[in-house]
Enzyme design. Structure first.
Site, PDB file in Angstrom:
ATOM      1  N   GLY A   1     -21.666 -11.023 -28.786  1.00  0.00           N
ATOM      2  CA  GLY A   1     -20.779 -11.792 -29.656  1.00  0.00           C
ATOM      3  C   GLY A   1     -19.361 -11.818 -29.144  1.00  0.00           C
ATOM      4  O   GLY A   1     -18.525 -12.556 -29.652  1.00  0.00           O
ATOM      5  N   GLY A   2     -19.085 -11.014 -28.092  1.00  0.00           N
ATOM      6  CA  GLY A   2     -17.773 -11.044 -27.461  1.00  0.00           C
ATOM      7  C   GLY A   2     -17.621 -12.280 -26.588  1.00  0.00           C
ATOM      8  O   GLY A   2     -18.588 -12.997 -26.306  1.00  0.00           O
TER       9      GLY A   2
ATOM     10  N   LYS B   1      -0.362   3.519 -23.882  1.00  0.00           N
ATOM     11  CA  LYS B   1      -1.306   3.864 -22.812  1.00  0.00           C
ATOM     12  C   LYS B   1      -0.619   3.662 -21.475  1.00  0.00           C
ATOM     13  O   LYS B   1      -0.177   2.548 -21.186  1.00  0.00           O
ATOM     14  CB  LYS B   1      -2.539   2.971 -22.887  1.00  0.00           C
ATOM     15  CG  LYS B   1      -3.518   3.217 -21.721  1.00  0.00           C
ATOM     16  CD  LYS B   1      -4.690   2.264 -21.731  1.00  0.00           C
ATOM     17  CE  LYS B   1      -5.635   2.568 -20.566  1.00  0.00           C
ATOM     18  NZ  LYS B   1      -6.797   1.673 -20.524  1.00  0.00           N
TER      19      LYS B   1
ATOM     20  N   GLU C   1      -8.821   2.912 -27.062  1.00  0.00           N
ATOM     21  CA  GLU C   1      -9.817   3.419 -28.000  1.00  0.00           C
ATOM     22  C   GLU C   1      -9.589   4.909 -28.241  1.00  0.00           C
ATOM     23  O   GLU C   1      -8.923   5.587 -27.449  1.00  0.00           O
ATOM     24  CB  GLU C   1     -11.227   3.193 -27.454  1.00  0.00           C
ATOM     25  CG  GLU C   1     -11.626   1.729 -27.311  1.00  0.00           C
ATOM     26  CD  GLU C   1     -11.889   1.037 -28.633  1.00  0.00           C
ATOM     27  OE1 GLU C   1     -11.983   1.731 -29.659  1.00  0.00           O
ATOM     28  OE2 GLU C   1     -12.012  -0.208 -28.635  1.00  0.00           O
TER      29      GLU C   1
ATOM     30  N   ASP D   1      -5.886   9.109 -61.874  1.00  0.00           N
ATOM     31  CA  ASP D   1      -5.447  10.459 -62.255  1.00  0.00           C
ATOM     32  C   ASP D   1      -6.278  11.530 -61.584  1.00  0.00           C
ATOM     33  O   ASP D   1      -6.160  12.711 -61.926  1.00  0.00           O
ATOM     34  CB  ASP D   1      -5.551  10.615 -63.782  1.00  0.00           C
ATOM     35  CG  ASP D   1      -4.587   9.689 -64.512  1.00  0.00           C
ATOM     36  OD1 ASP D   1      -3.488   9.463 -63.964  1.00  0.00           O
ATOM     37  OD2 ASP D   1      -4.945   9.189 -65.597  1.00  0.00           O
TER      38      ASP D   1
ATOM     39  N   ASP E   1     -17.039 -12.674 -23.362  1.00  0.00           N
ATOM     40  CA  ASP E   1     -17.709 -12.690 -22.057  1.00  0.00           C
ATOM     41  C   ASP E   1     -19.174 -13.078 -22.187  1.00  0.00           C
ATOM     42  O   ASP E   1     -19.659 -13.989 -21.506  1.00  0.00           O
ATOM     43  CB  ASP E   1     -17.602 -11.320 -21.373  1.00  0.00           C
ATOM     44  CG  ASP E   1     -16.165 -10.905 -21.127  1.00  0.00           C
ATOM     45  OD1 ASP E   1     -15.296 -11.796 -21.109  1.00  0.00           O
ATOM     46  OD2 ASP E   1     -15.918  -9.707 -20.958  1.00  0.00           O
ATOM     47  N   SER E   2     -19.897 -12.370 -23.056  1.00  0.00           N
ATOM     48  CA  SER E   2     -21.333 -12.650 -23.185  1.00  0.00           C
ATOM     49  C   SER E   2     -21.570 -14.015 -23.818  1.00  0.00           C
ATOM     50  O   SER E   2     -22.556 -14.690 -23.505  1.00  0.00           O
ATOM     51  CB  SER E   2     -22.032 -11.547 -23.984  1.00  0.00           C
ATOM     52  OG  SER E   2     -21.610 -11.541 -25.332  1.00  0.00           O
ATOM     53  N   THR E   3     -20.673 -14.453 -24.693  1.00  0.00           N
ATOM     54  CA  THR E   3     -20.821 -15.770 -25.320  1.00  0.00           C
ATOM     55  C   THR E   3     -20.647 -16.884 -24.296  1.00  0.00           C
ATOM     56  O   THR E   3     -21.434 -17.838 -24.248  1.00  0.00           O
ATOM     57  CB  THR E   3     -19.811 -15.945 -26.465  1.00  0.00           C
ATOM     58  OG1 THR E   3     -20.045 -14.940 -27.453  1.00  0.00           O
ATOM     59  CG2 THR E   3     -19.940 -17.317 -27.104  1.00  0.00           C
TER      60      THR E   3
ATOM     61  N   GLY F   1       0.837  -1.203   0.000  1.00  0.00           N
ATOM     62  CA  GLY F   1       0.000   0.000   0.000  1.00  0.00           C
ATOM     63  C   GLY F   1       0.864   1.242   0.000  1.00  0.00           C
ATOM     64  O   GLY F   1       2.057   1.188   0.326  1.00  0.00           O
TER      65      GLY F   1
ATOM     66  N   LYS G   1     -10.390 -12.390 -16.999  1.00  0.00           N
ATOM     67  CA  LYS G   1     -10.596 -12.574 -18.446  1.00  0.00           C
ATOM     68  C   LYS G   1      -9.962 -13.866 -18.952  1.00  0.00           C
ATOM     69  O   LYS G   1     -10.568 -14.592 -19.753  1.00  0.00           O
ATOM     70  CB  LYS G   1      -9.999 -11.380 -19.189  1.00  0.00           C
ATOM     71  CG  LYS G   1     -10.357 -11.315 -20.665  1.00  0.00           C
ATOM     72  CD  LYS G   1     -11.741 -10.767 -20.862  1.00  0.00           C
ATOM     73  CE  LYS G   1     -12.034 -10.451 -22.309  1.00  0.00           C
ATOM     74  NZ  LYS G   1     -13.355  -9.814 -22.488  1.00  0.00           N
TER      75      LYS G   1
ATOM     76  N   GLU H   1       4.500 -10.830  -6.318  1.00  0.00           N
ATOM     77  CA  GLU H   1       3.424 -10.945  -7.305  1.00  0.00           C
ATOM     78  C   GLU H   1       3.767 -10.336  -8.649  1.00  0.00           C
ATOM     79  O   GLU H   1       3.083 -10.599  -9.648  1.00  0.00           O
ATOM     80  CB  GLU H   1       2.137 -10.309  -6.756  1.00  0.00           C
ATOM     81  CG  GLU H   1       2.145  -8.794  -6.635  1.00  0.00           C
ATOM     82  CD  GLU H   1       2.714  -8.276  -5.315  1.00  0.00           C
ATOM     83  OE1 GLU H   1       2.361  -7.148  -4.927  1.00  0.00           O
ATOM     84  OE2 GLU H   1       3.510  -9.005  -4.681  1.00  0.00           O
TER      85      GLU H   1
ATOM     86  N   HIS I   1       7.992  -7.568  -3.437  1.00  0.00           N
ATOM     87  CA  HIS I   1       6.720  -7.906  -4.092  1.00  0.00           C
ATOM     88  C   HIS I   1       6.885  -9.180  -4.915  1.00  0.00           C
ATOM     89  O   HIS I   1       7.414  -9.140  -6.037  1.00  0.00           O
ATOM     90  CB  HIS I   1       6.264  -6.759  -4.994  1.00  0.00           C
ATOM     91  CG  HIS I   1       5.750  -5.578  -4.240  1.00  0.00           C
ATOM     92  ND1 HIS I   1       4.444  -5.441  -3.856  1.00  0.00           N
ATOM     93  CD2 HIS I   1       6.397  -4.471  -3.777  1.00  0.00           C
ATOM     94  CE1 HIS I   1       4.282  -4.303  -3.207  1.00  0.00           C
ATOM     95  NE2 HIS I   1       5.456  -3.697  -3.136  1.00  0.00           N
TER      96      HIS I   1
ATOM     97  N   CYS J   1       5.226  -6.145   1.799  1.00  0.00           N
ATOM     98  CA  CYS J   1       5.611  -4.734   1.825  1.00  0.00           C
ATOM     99  C   CYS J   1       4.878  -4.004   2.957  1.00  0.00           C
ATOM    100  O   CYS J   1       5.194  -4.202   4.127  1.00  0.00           O
ATOM    101  CB  CYS J   1       5.372  -4.096   0.462  1.00  0.00           C
ATOM    102  SG  CYS J   1       6.262  -2.532   0.226  1.00  0.00           S
ATOM    103  N   TYR J   2       3.873  -3.187   2.657  1.00  0.00           N
ATOM    104  CA  TYR J   2       3.099  -2.549   3.724  1.00  0.00           C
ATOM    105  C   TYR J   2       2.527  -3.612   4.659  1.00  0.00           C
ATOM    106  O   TYR J   2       2.409  -3.398   5.873  1.00  0.00           O
ATOM    107  CB  TYR J   2       1.976  -1.704   3.130  1.00  0.00           C
ATOM    108  CG  TYR J   2       1.144  -0.960   4.151  1.00  0.00           C
ATOM    109  CD1 TYR J   2       1.421   0.362   4.489  1.00  0.00           C
ATOM    110  CD2 TYR J   2       0.068  -1.572   4.781  1.00  0.00           C
ATOM    111  CE1 TYR J   2       0.657   1.040   5.426  1.00  0.00           C
ATOM    112  CE2 TYR J   2      -0.703  -0.903   5.722  1.00  0.00           C
ATOM    113  CZ  TYR J   2      -0.403   0.398   6.041  1.00  0.00           C
ATOM    114  OH  TYR J   2      -1.160   1.075   6.980  1.00  0.00           O
TER     115      TYR J   2
ATOM    116  N   ARG K   1     -22.427   7.668 -26.394  1.00  0.00           N
ATOM    117  CA  ARG K   1     -22.596   6.569 -25.437  1.00  0.00           C
ATOM    118  C   ARG K   1     -23.979   6.591 -24.798  1.00  0.00           C
ATOM    119  O   ARG K   1     -24.626   5.558 -24.632  1.00  0.00           O
ATOM    120  CB  ARG K   1     -21.518   6.651 -24.356  1.00  0.00           C
ATOM    121  CG  ARG K   1     -20.148   6.195 -24.808  1.00  0.00           C
ATOM    122  CD  ARG K   1     -19.164   6.240 -23.645  1.00  0.00           C
ATOM    123  NE  ARG K   1     -17.958   5.506 -23.963  1.00  0.00           N
ATOM    124  CZ  ARG K   1     -16.915   6.013 -24.620  1.00  0.00           C
ATOM    125  NH1 ARG K   1     -16.954   7.277 -25.012  1.00  0.00           N
ATOM    126  NH2 ARG K   1     -15.861   5.277 -24.885  1.00  0.00           N
TER     127      ARG K   1
END
Length: 547
Positions: free
Chosen positions: A249-250, A539, A545, A484, A252-254, A75, A403, A195, A193, A102-103, A321
């Protein structure tokens, strides 16, 4: 602990379906606000040991299960500060092993004597861990590790002295107590650490604690979870109630839809809304995959004209959105009413009572983190308010999964590899990959460019090396030459990134010749395109995106 039960009107007592922490040995991770806390849980899951994360303020008396062990995370605080967070003291009286990182080490020392002070030097980065043997034995925490092991440090405070009845089990050049242990009480603290990937053998330390010291079984697999989750869903839903859910169709939902179909069969009603800003042929492909390939009861609603008409002239991404989210809810409610009405007229059919949502564990972590939800960078398109408005009960079969576990679940259920490994696609679809206002012409250009981009990535054999790839359209125009003739045409941006957690990302470096082929095809085959650009910003500072 025993599960609670409900007394039914007929006098039959039915046990509530059990959550995973009641079915699998569980290591509880208590979060002190470290950016790495979720990685502790991930490493345990990768070891096939079930783990859950809760804030460090969690009162143990409020838990409905007893963990096999507890890990206190790192932390950003100093334990001696007046506003520093502290763990429930019952953690040390529960009779299970405790590991402080650590902490977490400093929290252990603070609880056992409060002798933690600011260090003269910060220790940040790689360090050499010198493992100590007490007598002839190395601590069980470090069994199998060589002396002078490379570890990753990130701390400024240190122990002023060793807590009573603790021993030093490791040191580093700037940490005389880099590892401490009360072997009798099985309380351990480490200043580094384990991890993070910067500690090459850190997973061995986590395994030594969880499997070796705590005795947690390594039986957390998607095969085991799937069977238990199907049984859980059947108990929750009952024998007659209907379930509805949105699919995109992704992956997760599939996976969620397939899991629900296995549990309740045709009583699950999947609805896909074609909002006009999907990838090319998306709705047709999803229907083919889910209905014929996986046996899911799916209805596709073509509402593309309604969405595109409402998006006309709207350039602000947040407004896009909101329009897409509100329109989706409107259409989904219409379908839910239709399904409910059909159920009422079907003999022996139960009412529509449940709503399926594809929440994943990172969403849960974000909401329960000690630091609280992070600052909103952009509004996420979801249907979180839908069940309450429609008075449906929420069912979230994937809420304990990361995921990569969802993908493993998909493979376990026989979902095709190209679908399981599919790159993420945003809820608002191509509307946020078109900078500026959305028109049917712009949607066509992005769809065709994106299709070519993905086709060529797959041909090059690098699709699975990339975490996310797509084409986007600039709001500006540029001059080009076709044959042209002078063309004042569209600018297409290509984006391909590599990431492990989508919190940070770097641009993918294509093999020689691949980008040239992609650019050539888009320029030749997509009418109206003047230029194609490859976007390479990491990023942060950018997002993945464009809007």
């Amino acid at each position: 602990m025993a599960a609670p039960s409900n007394d039914q009107p007929n006098g039959i007592t039915i046990a509530d379906p059990l959550p995973p922490h009641s079915l699998f040995d569980t290591i509880l991770v208590l979060d002190f606000g470290s950016q790495y806390t979720h990685l502790i849980t991930r490493r345990l899951r990768e070891l096939n040991i079930y783990s859950e994360m809760l804030p460090c303020t969690q009162k143990l008396t409020d838990l409905d299960f007893k963990p096999k062990g507890i890990i206190l995370s790192g932390g950003p605080y100093s334990v001696y500060a007046s506003d520093a967070p502290h763990v429930d003291p019952n953690v040390f009286e529960l009779g299970v092993p405790v590991l402080g990182i650590c902490y977490g080490l400093q929290e252990i020392a603070w609880h056992h004597g409060k002798d933690v002070v600011a260090g003269e030097k910060r220790e940040y980065g790689h360090a050499e861990l010198n493992i100590h043997a007490n007598g002839s034995e190395v601590s069980r925490l470090f069994q199998g590790l060589p002396n002078n092991t490379d570890v990753w440090m990130s701390h400024g405070d240190k122990l002023g002295r060793m807590p009573e009845d603790f021993q030093t089990i490791a040191t580093s050049p700037n940490s005389p107590h880099a590892g401490i242990a009360h072997e009798k009480k099985q309380i351990y603290g480490i200043q580094f650490h384990p991890e993070v990937t910067h500690t090459p053998r850190g997973v061995e330390v986590i395994k030594n604690f969880a499997a070796g010291i705590c005795g947690a079984k390594q039986d957390w697999t998607m095969e085991a979870f799937k069977d238990k989750e199907v049984a859980r869903i059947r108990k929750l839903v009952g024998e007659k109630a209907q379930v509805i859910g949105a699919v995109s169709g992704g992956v997760d939902s599939t996976v969620a839809a397939k899991l629900m179909q296995e549990a309740v069969g045709a009583r699950f009603h999947a609805v896909m809304v074609d909002n006009g800003v999907l990838r090319k042929n998306e709705a047709k492909q999803v229907k083919e995959t889910l209905t014929r390939g996986l046996g899911v009861n799916l209805t596709v609603v073509d509402a593309s004209d309604r969405f595109l008409d409402r998006l006309q002239g709207v350039a602000d991404p947040e407004k896009k959105r909101i329009i897409i989210g509100n329109t989706f809810i409107e259409i989904f409610e219409e379908e839910a009413k239709r399904i409910a009405k059909e159920a009422e007229s079907t003999p022996h059919a139960g009412p529509v009572e449940w709503f399926l949502q594809g929440t994943l564990y990172p969403d849960v972590i974000e909401s329960i983190s000690f630091r609280g939800p992070s600052q909103t960078i952009k509004t996420h398109h979801n249907v979180g308010g839908l069940p309450e408005k429609m008075k449906l009960k929420l069912i979230e079969p994937l809420r304990e999964l990361f995921k990569d576990e969802v993908r493993a679940m998909g493979r376990e259920m026989g979902i095709p590899p190209d679908l399981v490994g599919r790159h993420p696609f945003p809820g608002p679809g191509l509307a946020i990959r078109i900078l500026g206002d959305v028109t049917r012409e712009k949607v066509r250009v992005v769809q065709e460019a994106d299709l070519i981009f993905i086709e060529e990535i797959r041909k090059a054999g690098v699709y699975d090396e990339i975490s996310q790839a797509f084409a986007a359209l600039s709001g500006d125009r540029a001059v080009g030459v076709v044959g042209d003739q002078r063309l004042h045409g569209y600018l297409v941006f290509l984006r391909a990134v590599r990431t492990t957690d989508f919190m940070t990302a770097t641009a993918y470096e294509f093999p020689a010749g691949v980008l040239a082929r992609i650019v050539n095809r888009i320029g030749n085959e997509v009418e109206g395109v003047a230029r194609v650009l490859y976007e390479v910003t990491s990023k942060p500072p950018s997002t993945i995106e464009f809007e």
